[in-house]
Scaffold this active site. Structure first.
Site, PDB file in Angstrom:
ATOM      1  CG  HIS A 178      44.464   2.232   0.339  1.00 51.25           C
ATOM      2  ND1 HIS A 178      45.115   1.324   1.150  1.00 51.25           N
ATOM      3  CD2 HIS A 178      43.621   1.496  -0.435  1.00 51.25           C
ATOM      4  CE1 HIS A 178      44.699   0.084   0.873  1.00 51.25           C
ATOM      5  NE2 HIS A 178      43.788   0.169  -0.101  1.00 51.25           N
ATOM      6  CB  SER A 206      45.104  -6.988  -7.569  1.00 52.33           C
ATOM      7  OG  SER A 206      44.399  -6.368  -6.524  1.00 52.33           O
ATOM      8  CD  GLU A 214      40.685  -5.567  -2.550  1.00 54.18           C
ATOM      9  OE1 GLU A 214      39.790  -6.436  -2.686  1.00 54.18           O
ATOM     10  OE2 GLU A 214      40.871  -4.948  -1.498  1.00 54.18           O
ATOM     11  CE1 TYR A 264      33.859  21.280 -19.786  1.00 48.03           C
ATOM     12  CE2 TYR A 264      34.602  19.196 -18.849  1.00 48.03           C
ATOM     13  CZ  TYR A 264      34.814  20.543 -19.114  1.00 48.03           C
ATOM     14  OH  TYR A 264      35.981  21.127 -18.716  1.00 48.03           O
ATOM     15  CG  HIS A 269      41.475   0.004  -4.870  1.00 48.82           C
ATOM     16  ND1 HIS A 269      40.670   0.693  -3.991  1.00 48.82           N
ATOM     17  CD2 HIS A 269      42.280  -0.784  -4.094  1.00 48.82           C
ATOM     18  CE1 HIS A 269      40.954   0.324  -2.745  1.00 48.82           C
ATOM     19  NE2 HIS A 269      41.933  -0.565  -2.782  1.00 48.82           N
ATOM     20  CG  HIS A 315      39.580  -0.523   1.372  1.00 46.97           C
ATOM     21  ND1 HIS A 315      39.313  -1.821   1.038  1.00 46.97           N
ATOM     22  CD2 HIS A 315      40.747  -0.219   0.759  1.00 46.97           C
ATOM     23  CE1 HIS A 315      40.270  -2.304   0.288  1.00 46.97           C
ATOM     24  NE2 HIS A 315      41.160  -1.342   0.105  1.00 46.97           N
ATOM     25  CE1 TYR A 322      31.488  24.316 -10.802  1.00 45.64           C
ATOM     26  CE2 TYR A 322      31.545  22.511 -12.378  1.00 45.64           C
ATOM     27  CZ  TYR A 322      32.063  23.700 -11.896  1.00 45.64           C
ATOM     28  OH  TYR A 322      33.151  24.254 -12.492  1.00 45.64           O
ATOM     29  N   GLY A 381      46.563  -0.105  -3.359  1.00 43.41           N
ATOM     30  CA  GLY A 381      45.956   0.222  -4.642  1.00 43.41           C
ATOM     31  C   GLY A 381      46.220  -0.827  -5.700  1.00 43.41           C
ATOM     32  CG  ASN A 382      43.992  -3.061  -6.535  1.00 46.65           C
ATOM     33  OD1 ASN A 382      42.893  -2.594  -6.793  1.00 46.65           O
ATOM     34  ND2 ASN A 382      44.318  -3.508  -5.317  1.00 46.65           N
ATOM     35  CB  THR A 434      48.621  -9.623  -4.815  1.00 48.01           C
ATOM     36  OG1 THR A 434      48.290  -9.166  -3.499  1.00 48.01           O
ATOM     37  CG2 THR A 434      49.435 -10.900  -4.718  1.00 48.01           C
ATOM     38  N   GLY A 435      50.623  -7.122  -4.030  1.00 47.45           N
ATOM     39  CA  GLY A 435      51.724  -6.813  -3.116  1.00 47.45           C
ATOM     40  C   GLY A 435      53.052  -6.447  -3.742  1.00 47.45           C
TER      41      GLY A 435
HETATM   42  C1  LIG Z   1      45.885  -5.263   1.944  1.00 45.84           C
HETATM   43  C2  LIG Z   1      45.772  -4.638   0.569  1.00 45.84           C
HETATM   44  O1  LIG Z   1      46.557  -3.484   0.543  1.00 45.84           O
HETATM   45  C3  LIG Z   1      44.356  -4.271   0.216  1.00 45.84           C
HETATM   46  O2  LIG Z   1      44.040  -3.100   0.931  1.00 45.84           O
HETATM   47  C4  LIG Z   1      44.063  -4.008  -1.247  1.00 45.84           C
HETATM   48  O3  LIG Z   1      42.803  -3.411  -1.296  1.00 45.84           O
HETATM   49  C5  LIG Z   1      45.032  -3.080  -1.919  1.00 45.84           C
HETATM   50  O4  LIG Z   1      44.790  -1.912  -2.027  1.00 45.84           O
HETATM   51  C6  LIG Z   1      46.277  -3.608  -2.536  1.00 45.84           C
HETATM   52  O5  LIG Z   1      46.252  -5.005  -2.657  1.00 45.84           O
HETATM   53  P1  LIG Z   1      46.992  -5.788  -3.827  1.00 45.84           P
HETATM   54  O6  LIG Z   1      48.457  -5.497  -3.704  1.00 45.84           O
HETATM   55  O7  LIG Z   1      46.655  -7.207  -3.564  1.00 45.84           O
HETATM   56  O8  LIG Z   1      46.457  -5.260  -5.141  1.00 45.84           O
HETATM   57 ZN   LIG Z   2      42.857  -1.334  -1.116  1.00 49.10          ZN
END
Ligand SMILES: C[C@H](O)[C@@H](O)[C@@H](O)C(=O)COP(=O)(O)O
Ligand SMILES: [Zn+2]
Length: 215
Positions: free
Chosen positions: A94, A71, A73, A209, A92, A155, A113, A28-29, A43-44
């Protein structure tokens, strides 16, 4: 809010996303629109290790600060801001049920709805592309114009809204919808859906709403 405040809000949103059970590990990000680009998670990096200096500024052309790594993404986050002027925050994840529906390469139909939360009568699922690619960003660019929440095949989920609180709320609502859909699919029974006429009524009602709630 200034950059520091927005960065803290991004981290708080990430932690809340985990607390709500919508994510796991470093998946996620989260981003917010900022200047001509965005502020986005690195990232990561586990969310609990992030501080305001970890958050990366990426400009509208995809340039980012030398000493930081945004990230993977960032392409699709930027694509969302380019596709829609009415959103300033992107989440974002999972989430288990969203990812499960995305693995079936299915959109979520009008089983309830509340499907109208994305702004249309279903939650679309865009085709699969490798994470972090221009191709995935292109699919997101197309899909997010249809709905503020979309599934990414094999994904997870993207939810975009006016601010981070609303984007996280939207992500949570779609995860609930996805969980109902998975339960319904498991019955093997035909799944009734609301008609497009009924959904038009809800979509119209949703335009006003909750407008008194502070943005
Ligand atoms: C491999 C990553 O997890 C990819 O799935 C990406 O979509 C994600 O969710 C997290 O990546 P980052 O840590 O690069 O934001
Ligand atoms: Zn992802």
């Amino acid at each position: 809010m200034n950059r520091e405040q927005l960065s803290q809000k991004i981290i708080d949103t990430c932690l809340e996303m985990t607390r709500l059970g919508l994510n796991q590990g470093t998946a996620g990000n989260v981003s917010v629109r900022y200047q001509d680009g965005m502020l986005i998670t690195p990232t990561g990096m586990p969310y609990e290790k992030m501080n305001v200096d970890s958050i990366v500024y990426v400009d509208g052309n995809g340039n980012y600060e030398q000493e930081k790594l945004p990230s993977s993404e960032w392409h699709f986050h930027l694509a969302v801001y380019k596709a829609r002027n009415d959103v300033d925050a992107v989440v974002h994840n999972h989430a288990v049920n969203c990812a499960a529906v995305s693995i079936l390469e299915k959109s979520i139909p009008a089983i309830h709805y509340m499907i109208a939360v994305g702004g249309t009568d279903h939650i679309p699922c865009v085709p699969y592309a490798t994470f972090g690619t221009h191709q995935l960003a292109e699919y997101v660019y197309q899909g997010i114009q249809e709905s503020k929440a979309i599934l990414l095949a094999h994904h997870g989920l993207i939810a975009a809204e006016k601010n981070l609180d609303k984007a996280l709320w939207l992500a949570h609502e779609v995860e609930v919808l996805a969980s109902w859909y998975i339960k319904l699919l498991a019955t093997g029974l035909p799944i009734p859906t609301l008609s497009s006429d009924e959904m038009k009524i809800v979509l119209e009602k949703f335009k006003s709403y909750g407008l008194r709630v502070e943005e």
